[in-house]
Design a protein around this motif. Structure first.
Motif, PDB file in Angstrom:
ATOM      1  N   LEU A 244      53.814   7.536   9.685  1.00 49.74           N
ATOM      2  CA  LEU A 244      53.105   8.714   9.156  1.00 49.74           C
ATOM      3  C   LEU A 244      53.626   9.920   9.929  1.00 49.74           C
ATOM      4  O   LEU A 244      53.550   9.954  11.156  1.00 49.74           O
ATOM      5  CB  LEU A 244      51.588   8.572   9.323  1.00 49.74           C
ATOM      6  N   CYS A 245      54.185  10.883   9.207  1.00 54.89           N
ATOM      7  CA  CYS A 245      54.927  11.951   9.886  1.00 54.89           C
ATOM      8  C   CYS A 245      54.033  12.852  10.717  1.00 54.89           C
ATOM      9  O   CYS A 245      52.891  13.130  10.355  1.00 54.89           O
ATOM     10  CB  CYS A 245      55.713  12.758   8.857  1.00 54.89           C
ATOM     11  N   GLN A 246      54.624  13.293  11.821  1.00 53.08           N
ATOM     12  CA  GLN A 246      53.909  14.151  12.776  1.00 53.08           C
ATOM     13  C   GLN A 246      54.079  15.606  12.349  1.00 53.08           C
ATOM     14  O   GLN A 246      54.705  16.404  13.056  1.00 53.08           O
ATOM     15  CB  GLN A 246      54.496  13.936  14.169  1.00 53.08           C
ATOM     16  N   PRO A 284      49.773  15.180  19.880  1.00 52.78           N
ATOM     17  CA  PRO A 284      50.401  16.222  20.701  1.00 52.78           C
ATOM     18  C   PRO A 284      51.833  16.556  20.300  1.00 52.78           C
ATOM     19  O   PRO A 284      52.314  17.639  20.602  1.00 52.78           O
ATOM     20  CB  PRO A 284      50.327  15.654  22.131  1.00 52.78           C
ATOM     21  N   LYS A 285      52.504  15.629  19.591  1.00 51.56           N
ATOM     22  CA  LYS A 285      53.904  15.913  19.215  1.00 51.56           C
ATOM     23  C   LYS A 285      54.021  16.526  17.821  1.00 51.56           C
ATOM     24  O   LYS A 285      55.122  16.802  17.352  1.00 51.56           O
ATOM     25  CB  LYS A 285      54.706  14.617  19.240  1.00 51.56           C
ATOM     26  N   ALA A 286      52.900  16.709  17.144  1.00 51.78           N
ATOM     27  CA  ALA A 286      52.989  17.159  15.742  1.00 51.78           C
ATOM     28  C   ALA A 286      53.390  18.619  15.638  1.00 51.78           C
ATOM     29  O   ALA A 286      53.024  19.442  16.481  1.00 51.78           O
ATOM     30  CB  ALA A 286      51.641  16.960  15.058  1.00 51.78           C
ATOM     31  N   SER A 287      54.145  18.929  14.577  1.00 52.12           N
ATOM     32  CA  SER A 287      54.392  20.326  14.245  1.00 52.12           C
ATOM     33  C   SER A 287      53.224  20.789  13.366  1.00 52.12           C
ATOM     34  O   SER A 287      52.583  19.971  12.698  1.00 52.12           O
ATOM     35  CB  SER A 287      55.710  20.469  13.491  1.00 52.12           C
ATOM     36  N   ILE A 288      52.974  22.082  13.401  1.00 53.52           N
ATOM     37  CA  ILE A 288      51.893  22.621  12.563  1.00 53.52           C
ATOM     38  C   ILE A 288      52.458  23.796  11.764  1.00 53.52           C
ATOM     39  O   ILE A 288      53.085  24.699  12.324  1.00 53.52           O
ATOM     40  CB  ILE A 288      50.690  23.086  13.422  1.00 53.52           C
ATOM     41  N   SER A 289      52.246  23.752  10.467  1.00 57.63           N
ATOM     42  CA  SER A 289      52.711  24.849   9.611  1.00 57.63           C
ATOM     43  C   SER A 289      51.532  25.394   8.822  1.00 57.63           C
ATOM     44  O   SER A 289      50.447  24.802   8.809  1.00 57.63           O
ATOM     45  CB  SER A 289      53.812  24.350   8.680  1.00 57.63           C
ATOM     46  N   THR A 290      51.755  26.538   8.162  1.00 57.51           N
ATOM     47  CA  THR A 290      50.623  27.198   7.506  1.00 57.51           C
ATOM     48  C   THR A 290      51.057  28.062   6.328  1.00 57.51           C
ATOM     49  O   THR A 290      52.250  28.226   6.081  1.00 57.51           O
ATOM     50  CB  THR A 290      49.868  28.059   8.555  1.00 57.51           C
ATOM     51  N   GLY A 315      50.919  29.192  17.459  1.00 59.39           N
ATOM     52  CA  GLY A 315      52.341  28.911  17.678  1.00 59.39           C
ATOM     53  C   GLY A 315      52.927  28.089  16.541  1.00 59.39           C
ATOM     54  O   GLY A 315      53.594  27.075  16.764  1.00 59.39           O
ATOM     55  N   TYR A 316      52.694  28.541  15.317  1.00 56.28           N
ATOM     56  CA  TYR A 316      53.151  27.759  14.154  1.00 56.28           C
ATOM     57  C   TYR A 316      54.647  27.471  14.210  1.00 56.28           C
ATOM     58  O   TYR A 316      55.440  28.322  14.594  1.00 56.28           O
ATOM     59  CB  TYR A 316      52.859  28.521  12.856  1.00 56.28           C
TER      60      TYR A 316
END
Ligand code: SAH
Ligand code: SF4
Length: 427
Positions: A244-246, A284-290, A315-316
């Motif tokens: 499941l992708c981070q 903690p390693k996941a990227s976050i986008s918006t 910090g997107y």
């Protein structure tokens, strides 16, 4: 979503002996699958339709259909305003296409824009139209019940309904067997996926786990999560399955609670920040986008500054950024004034884009020196000797080809980056 819909439409037509062609001069029929989300999307469609009008003058048996959200929103008006158009079909009426095409063949115009409470096209095996045969999309639900005040989607795609999980698992398993190595599960608000099996309720977390269990070599992504509904439970499931992708896409729209309230998003700045903290805690390693909208109705300078400060705080890694575009028949169009001047909207959007470029670069710079597992998707556009693929965090990586091919996994050490791309070497 429109890619998936086009694949469903191709499947329905194939069952009725139509064939897909990529060559326009071979085609007897062009279907334009449309989006109404912002006005400029609709204007582009109109330009395209008029270009097809010129082809029609040369070839009288050529027909033009408009499908999707713009068909739903404009209905008969589209036939009146764009005389090139022969056929108008809304997102829930695709099964009626073969019958409507017969009407068109007999010289009439065809139209069906009925919305449905049940249609999910769950039984249809989409005809894949992607180019890489590595990554694909699977729709898990349709429609939306959220009625964000700026948004045309609940009006054009109808009420939210979830698709039978058996058909989702079957379709995804078939994709894996055909060699695909990544699927993105799609819905406007995947967190509200629900399916009743007898007395049991299957929610999104369970569905995601079932799809992840198809094979550890299959990467699974999903979009879109709604901040009001995204649970810790979901984050725990993602943490449990390495495939499941981070990468979490969590559209914020605005960093100001008062703007969010006018947008009817049903969360505050504080709630959103708390959700970001939960992502950081469990993944903690996941990227976050918006997604961000600049210049919504009544947005003050201070409210805009709150969006910038929230972006900086979060910090997107990536963002889709838009200028507010008033859409007819939405709550905002009817009840709120679109009163931020165009030049102010543009300036605010530019500030948002500039900030995000800085954040995207920072995010990539932190990856330099790290080693990531990359799923190879294809040959780099800029160099035939290089491949491109993505990390679990959804960041694009370019690296020398070696003996790898699309669909392979490679371990890549990042040596350099731009704000959009990581550059590396296979280890
Ligand atoms: N269901 C998804 C998004 C669907 S639309 C969600 O809620 O996140 C994709 C993005 O388009 C939205 O997130 C929003 O940022 C943008 N959008 C929608 N309506 C818009 C409008 N009227 N003007 C500008 N941007 C809009
Ligand atoms: Fe539109 Fe809101 Fe539904 Fe997303 S959740 S599709 S923005 S109404």
């Amino acid at each position: 979503m429109n890619v998936v819909d086009s694949e469903v439409v191709a499947a329905i037509l194939q069952q009725h002996n139509y064939q897909v062609t990529e060559k326009l001069d071979e085609a007897d029929l062009v279907l334009v699958n449309t989006c109404s989300i912002r006005d400029n999307a609709e204007q582009r469609v109109r330009t395209r339709i008029r270009e097809f009008g010129r082809l029609k003058e040369k070839n009288h048996s050529f027909s033009v259909g408009v499908i999707g959200c713009m068909a739903e929103r404009l209905k008969e008006k589209l036939l009146e305003e764009e005389t090139t158009v022969d056929l108008v079909v809304g997102p829930d009426a695709y099964r009626d296409l073969p019958a409507l095409l017969q009407e068109v063949e007999s010289g009439q115009k065809g139209i069906n824009t009925l919305l449905s409470l049940e249609e999910t096209y769950g039984d249809i095996r989409p005809v894949r139209m992607d180019r890489n045969h590595v990554t694909s999309f699977v729709a898990i639900m349709r429609g939306c019940n959220n009625f964000c005040s700026y948004c045309v989607v609940p009006g054009t795609r109808g009420r939210e309904r979830s698709r039978d999980p058996e058909t989702i698992v079957r379709e995804t398993t078939e994709l894996f067997e055909q060699g695909y190595r990544e699927v993105t599960l799609l819905g406007q608000n995947v967190n509200s996926y629900r399916w009743k099996e007898g007395k049991q309720l299957l929610k999104f977390e369970k569905l995601l786990a079932r799809v992840a269990e198809i094979d550890p070599q299959l990467r699974v992504r999903f979009a879109t999560s709604h901040p009001k509904d995204m649970s810790d439970q979901l984050l725990k499931v993602i943490a449990k399955y390495p495939n499941l992708c981070q990468a979490i896409h969590l559209p914020v729209q605005s960093g100001s609670s008062s703007v969010l309230s006018r947008m009817k998003r049903r969360y505050t700045r504080e709630h959103y920040m708390e959700r970001i903290q939960a992502i950081r805690k469990y993944l903690p390693k996941a990227s976050i986008s918006t997604d961000v909208i600049a210049g919504f109705c009544g947005e003050t300078e201070e409210e805009h500054q709150q969006t910038l400060s929230l972006m900086e705080w979060a910090g997107y890694d990536f963002a889709y950024m838009f200028k507010y575009s008033e859409r007819p028949e939405t709550f905002a169009a009817e009840k709120l004034a679109d009163d931020v001047p165009e030049e102010v909207k543009s300036r605010r959007l530019n500030e948002i884009i500039e900030l995000q470029s800085k954040l995207s670069l920072q995010s990539k710079e932190l990856d330099v020196g790290q080693t990531y597992e990359v799923l190879v998707e294809g040959t780099s556009k800029k160099s035939g000797d290089h491949l491109y693929g993505r990390t679990s965090q959804n960041k694009v990586v370019v690296f020398p080809k070696g003996s790898l091919k699309p669909g392979d996994y490679a371990s890549v050490t990042i040596t350099d980056c731009t704000s959009a791309t990581l550059i590396g070497n296979v280890v």
